[in-house]
Scaffold this motif. Structure first.
Motif, PDB file in Angstrom:
ATOM      1  N   PHE A 248      -2.926  -4.114   3.192  1.00 12.41           N
ATOM      2  CA  PHE A 248      -2.530  -2.918   2.459  1.00 12.41           C
ATOM      3  C   PHE A 248      -2.863  -1.666   3.253  1.00 12.41           C
ATOM      4  O   PHE A 248      -3.574  -1.708   4.255  1.00 12.41           O
ATOM      5  N   VAL A 249      -2.364  -0.536   2.767  1.00 16.61           N
ATOM      6  CA  VAL A 249      -2.816   0.790   3.171  1.00 16.61           C
ATOM      7  C   VAL A 249      -3.154   1.540   1.888  1.00 16.61           C
ATOM      8  O   VAL A 249      -2.396   1.478   0.910  1.00 16.61           O
TER       9      VAL A 249
ATOM     10  N   ALA B 188       1.274  -3.813   2.483  1.00 14.98           N
ATOM     11  CA  ALA B 188       1.570  -3.988   3.908  1.00 14.98           C
ATOM     12  C   ALA B 188       1.310  -5.433   4.316  1.00 14.98           C
ATOM     13  O   ALA B 188       0.972  -5.719   5.460  1.00 14.98           O
ATOM     14  N   LEU B 189       1.509  -6.360   3.393  1.00 12.62           N
ATOM     15  CA  LEU B 189       1.164  -7.754   3.600  1.00 12.62           C
ATOM     16  C   LEU B 189       1.866  -8.324   4.824  1.00 12.62           C
ATOM     17  O   LEU B 189       3.092  -8.254   4.957  1.00 12.62           O
ATOM     18  N   GLY B 190       1.071  -8.891   5.730  1.00 11.70           N
ATOM     19  CA  GLY B 190       1.607  -9.537   6.910  1.00 11.70           C
ATOM     20  C   GLY B 190       2.054  -8.605   8.014  1.00 11.70           C
ATOM     21  O   GLY B 190       2.505  -9.062   9.072  1.00 11.70           O
ATOM     22  N   GLN B 191       1.931  -7.304   7.803  1.00 11.71           N
ATOM     23  CA  GLN B 191       2.367  -6.339   8.808  1.00 11.71           C
ATOM     24  C   GLN B 191       1.278  -6.111   9.856  1.00 11.71           C
ATOM     25  O   GLN B 191       0.152  -6.577   9.720  1.00 11.71           O
ATOM     26  N   SER B 192       1.619  -5.403  10.923  1.00 11.25           N
ATOM     27  CA  SER B 192       0.758  -5.323  12.107  1.00 11.25           C
ATOM     28  C   SER B 192       0.111  -3.952  12.235  1.00 11.25           C
ATOM     29  O   SER B 192       0.807  -2.923  12.211  1.00 11.25           O
ATOM     30  N   PHE B 193      -1.208  -3.953  12.416  1.00 11.36           N
ATOM     31  CA  PHE B 193      -1.891  -2.686  12.674  1.00 11.36           C
ATOM     32  C   PHE B 193      -1.470  -2.113  14.027  1.00 11.36           C
ATOM     33  O   PHE B 193      -1.484  -0.896  14.221  1.00 11.36           O
ATOM     34  N   ARG B 194      -1.080  -2.976  14.952  1.00  4.94           N
ATOM     35  CA  ARG B 194      -0.575  -2.471  16.238  1.00  4.94           C
ATOM     36  C   ARG B 194       0.688  -1.638  16.013  1.00  4.94           C
ATOM     37  O   ARG B 194       0.859  -0.580  16.640  1.00  4.94           O
TER      38      ARG B 194
ATOM     39  N   LEU C  41       4.896   1.133  11.168  1.00  2.00           N
ATOM     40  CA  LEU C  41       4.557   0.232  10.078  1.00  2.00           C
ATOM     41  C   LEU C  41       5.666   0.283   9.022  1.00  2.00           C
ATOM     42  O   LEU C  41       5.966   1.355   8.497  1.00  2.00           O
ATOM     43  N   PRO C  42       6.278  -0.838   8.689  1.00  2.00           N
ATOM     44  CA  PRO C  42       7.355  -0.809   7.692  1.00  2.00           C
ATOM     45  C   PRO C  42       6.926  -0.209   6.356  1.00  2.00           C
ATOM     46  O   PRO C  42       7.739   0.431   5.676  1.00  2.00           O
ATOM     47  N   ALA C  43       5.662  -0.398   5.989  1.00  5.28           N
ATOM     48  CA  ALA C  43       5.196   0.125   4.697  1.00  5.28           C
ATOM     49  C   ALA C  43       5.120   1.646   4.676  1.00  5.28           C
ATOM     50  O   ALA C  43       5.260   2.259   3.605  1.00  5.28           O
ATOM     51  N   LEU C  44       4.883   2.267   5.852  1.00  4.55           N
ATOM     52  CA  LEU C  44       4.761   3.728   5.954  1.00  4.55           C
ATOM     53  C   LEU C  44       5.456   4.188   7.231  1.00  4.55           C
ATOM     54  O   LEU C  44       4.803   4.614   8.184  1.00  4.55           O
ATOM     55  N   PRO C  45       6.771   4.114   7.289  1.00  2.00           N
ATOM     56  CA  PRO C  45       7.478   4.442   8.531  1.00  2.00           C
ATOM     57  C   PRO C  45       7.193   5.872   8.995  1.00  2.00           C
ATOM     58  O   PRO C  45       7.211   6.812   8.200  1.00  2.00           O
TER      59      PRO C  45
END
Length: 456
Positions: free
Chosen positions: A265-266, A275-281, A288-292
Motif C-alpha cells: 500500500f501507500v 499498491a498490492l504487488g507493485q514495485s517500490f523501484r 507506480l500504477p497506484a500513484l502515477p
C-alpha cells in the motif's frame, strides 16, 4: 507495530534509502531495548474472540485504557485503532490481538516493569467489561471464520492479497501472536554481525518459546504452528535471508532486497491506497500504477519496511521475530536472551562462533525442526537442545558482563530473567510440551481449560 510511519521527507537519491537505515546507528551508551508482545482477547463467559465494537470489545478496551490510564488515542477514519504514551504504543493486529510496543529503555528490569504494568492495566480494564487475555502463539480453538477484522485499511488490503501468495497468510494475520525485541547497532559492521547472529539463532528462539501446539481445537502436530505458518506464507517477504551471510552485506544490500519485495500500500491523507504487488523501484521513478507521476517519501519507505517479514529484519534498529507469544515470564526472557547475546562484544563474538560454520541448508533445517520438535529437533546432526544450551550460557555471560542492577541495586544484573529458559534447557521442555501434557492428561482433551489456566 503497524501504525503509519511519520516524518519522512522526499527521497532525492537512491542512497537516501540506505542512509535512512544507517541513521539508526548509535554509540553503545545510547543502545536501548524495545519489547513488543501480542495477546488474544476473549469474552470471559463465551470464550469467543472480542469483536471490535460493542460494550465488550477491543474498542471498549482501548477507550478504557485511555480513560483510566491516560493513553492518547490513535484514530483511523474515526475509529480508535491504537494508543500512545511516553514512547510506547498499543496497537491492533488484524484479528484484534492487542499489542504493546514498549518504549525504548536501558535495561531488562525496565522493560519487564513496563510489561507487568501494561498487563495490570489490561487486566483491570478487561475485568470491567467481562473480558480476559491470553498469551499463546496461535489461537487454540477459534476458527478462521470466527475471527473479527479490525477497522484498519492495511488489513483489508493484506487479507485480499494473502491467498494469492501463499497458503497461510490469513491464519498468520488473524490467529497468531508473537513476542519480539528491538535492538540497536553501532555501525554498519555491527549491524551485519548482529543481523547474522540473530538470523542464525532465530531457530533457537523459536524452539525455546514454542507455544502454539493447537489449532482448530486439537493438536496440530507441531510445537510452534506459528513458525510453520511463517514458513508457508509469502516467500518474497519471509525467510532466513541467505544473502545476509554473503560478502558485501550492508545497508545497501538490504535496500536492494527490500526494493524487490512487492508493495502492499501507500498511505495518503489517512487512507491506504492499494499498491498490492507493485514495485517500490517503479515508485522511485514516479511510475507506480497506484500513484502515477508521484514519487515516494521516506515515510513511504518506512511503511514499506514494515511489510517485510523475515525472521529478523532491519529498520533503524533490528527486530528479532521468531518467538511465539506466551506467559509473562517469557515476555521478559526474550529480551534478556537477545540482549545478553548481542549487547556485549565478547558474547556477540561467541554467538557468531557458534553459528558461523552453518550453511543456508543447515539454518533452514534448524528452523523447520524447531517448528515441529522445539528443543528436540535437529538438522544435519546439530541438536537444537545443544545449541540452545550454549546460546543461553553465552547470553547469561553477556548479561553478567553488562552488570545492570535492578530493584534499587539489590539485584546485581539481569541474568535472572533467563530462569525460564534455564528450566527449559534442564528439562528439554518448552511451553508447548507443558500444554500437550495437560491436554493429553488432566484436561482429557478439553482444550477450553487452557483459558482458565493460562490467561494473564
Amino acid at each position: 507495530m503497524s501504525i503509519p510511519q511519520q516524518g519522512g521527507g522526499p527521497i532525492e537519491r537512491f542512497e537516501d534509502l540506505a542512509d535512512y537505515l544507517a541513521a539508526g546507528c548509535k554509540p553503545k551508551a545510547d543502545w536501548r531495548i524495545g519489547t513488543e508482545h501480542e495477546k488474544f482477547g476473549y469474552c470471559k463467559d463465551s470464550l469467543k474472540p472480542l469483536p471490535y465494537d460493542g460494550p465488550r470489545s477491543i474498542k471498549a478496551m482501548l477507550e478504557g485504557l485511555a480513560e483510566r490510564y491516560g493513553w492518547q488515542p490513535v484514530l483511523e477514519q474515526g475509529n480508535i485503532i491504537g494508543l500512545s504514551q511516553n514512547g510506547a504504543n498499543v496497537s491492533l493486529e488484524p484479528g484484534g490481538q492487542l499489542e504493546l510496543s514498549g518504549a525504548p529503555v536501558e535495561t531488562i528490569h525496565q522493560t519487564c516493569d513496563e510489561v507487568n504494568e501494561h498487563l495490570r492495566e489490561v487486566q483491570t480494564v478487561a475485568d470491567g467489561i467481562g473480558a480476559r487475555f491470553i498469551g499463546l502463539g496461535a489461537a487454540p480453538i477459534w476458527r478462521q471464520e470466527e475471527m473479527p477484522m479490525m477497522p484498519k485499511g492495511r488489513y483489508r488490503l493484506m487479507t485480499d492479497y494473502m491467498d494469492r501468495v501463499g497458503t497461510m497468510g490469513k491464519t498468520m494475520m488473524y490467529r497468531t501472536c508473537t513476542v519480539q525485541v528491538n535492538l540497536d547497532f553501532a555501525s554498519e559492521a555491527d549491524m551485519v554481525k548482529k543481523f547474522r547472529v540473530a538470523l542464525a539463532l532465530q531457530p533457537v528462539a523459536t524452539a525455546l518459546f514454542a507455544n502454539s501446539p493447537f489449532l482448530d481445537g486439537k493438536p496440530n502436530g507441531r510445537k510452534s504452528w506459528r513458525s510453520h505458518i511463517w514458513q508457508n506464507l509469502d516467500p518474497a517477504r519471509t525467510g532466513m535471508l541467505p544473502f545476509v551471510f554473503e560478502d558485501g552485506m550492508g545497508f545497501e544490500r538490504y535496500v536492494d532486497y527490500a526494493l524487490d519485495v512487492p508493495m502492499y500500500f501507500v498511505y495518503r491523507d489517512g487512507r491506504y491506497i492499494n499498491a498490492l504487488g507493485q514495485s517500490f523501484r517503479d515508485f522511485l521513478k514516479g511510475e507506480l500504477p497506484a500513484l502515477p507521476g508521484e514519487k515516494p517519501t521516506l515515510s513511504d519507505w518506512a511503511d514499506h519496511l514494515t511489510t517485510i517479514f523475515p525472521e529478523a529484519r532491519i529498520k533503524k534498529y533490528m527486530e528479532t521475530r521468531g518467538a511465539d507469544g506466551g506467559p509473562w515470564r517469557r515476555l521478559c526472557a526474550l529480551p534478556a536472551f537477545w540482549v545478553g547475546l548481542l549487547y556485549d562484544q565478547t558474547a556477540l563474538d561467541a554467538a557468531w562462533d557458534l553459528a558461523k560454520g552453518w550453511d543456508a541448508e543447515t539454518r533452514d533445517g534448524l528452523r523447520a525442526a524447531a517448528s515441529v520438535h522445539a528443543l528436540q529437533g535437529e538438522a544435519k546432526g546439530i541438536r537444537l537442545l545443544d545449541i540452545a544450551r550454549e546460546a543461553v550460557r553465552i547470553s547469561e555471560a553477556g548479561l553478567k558482563a553488562r552488570a545492570r542492577p535492578g530493584v534499587g541495586g539489590l539485584v546485581p544484573d539481569e541474568t535472572h530473567f533467563l530462569n525460564a529458559l534455564q528450566e527449559s534447557i534442564e528439562t528439554g521442555k518448552v511451553p508447548a510440551d507443558e500444554l500437550l501434557e495437560k491436554y493429553h492428561g488432566e484436561w482429557a482433551g478439553d482444550l477450553s481449560r487452557i483459558y482458565g489456566e493460562y490467561s494473564y
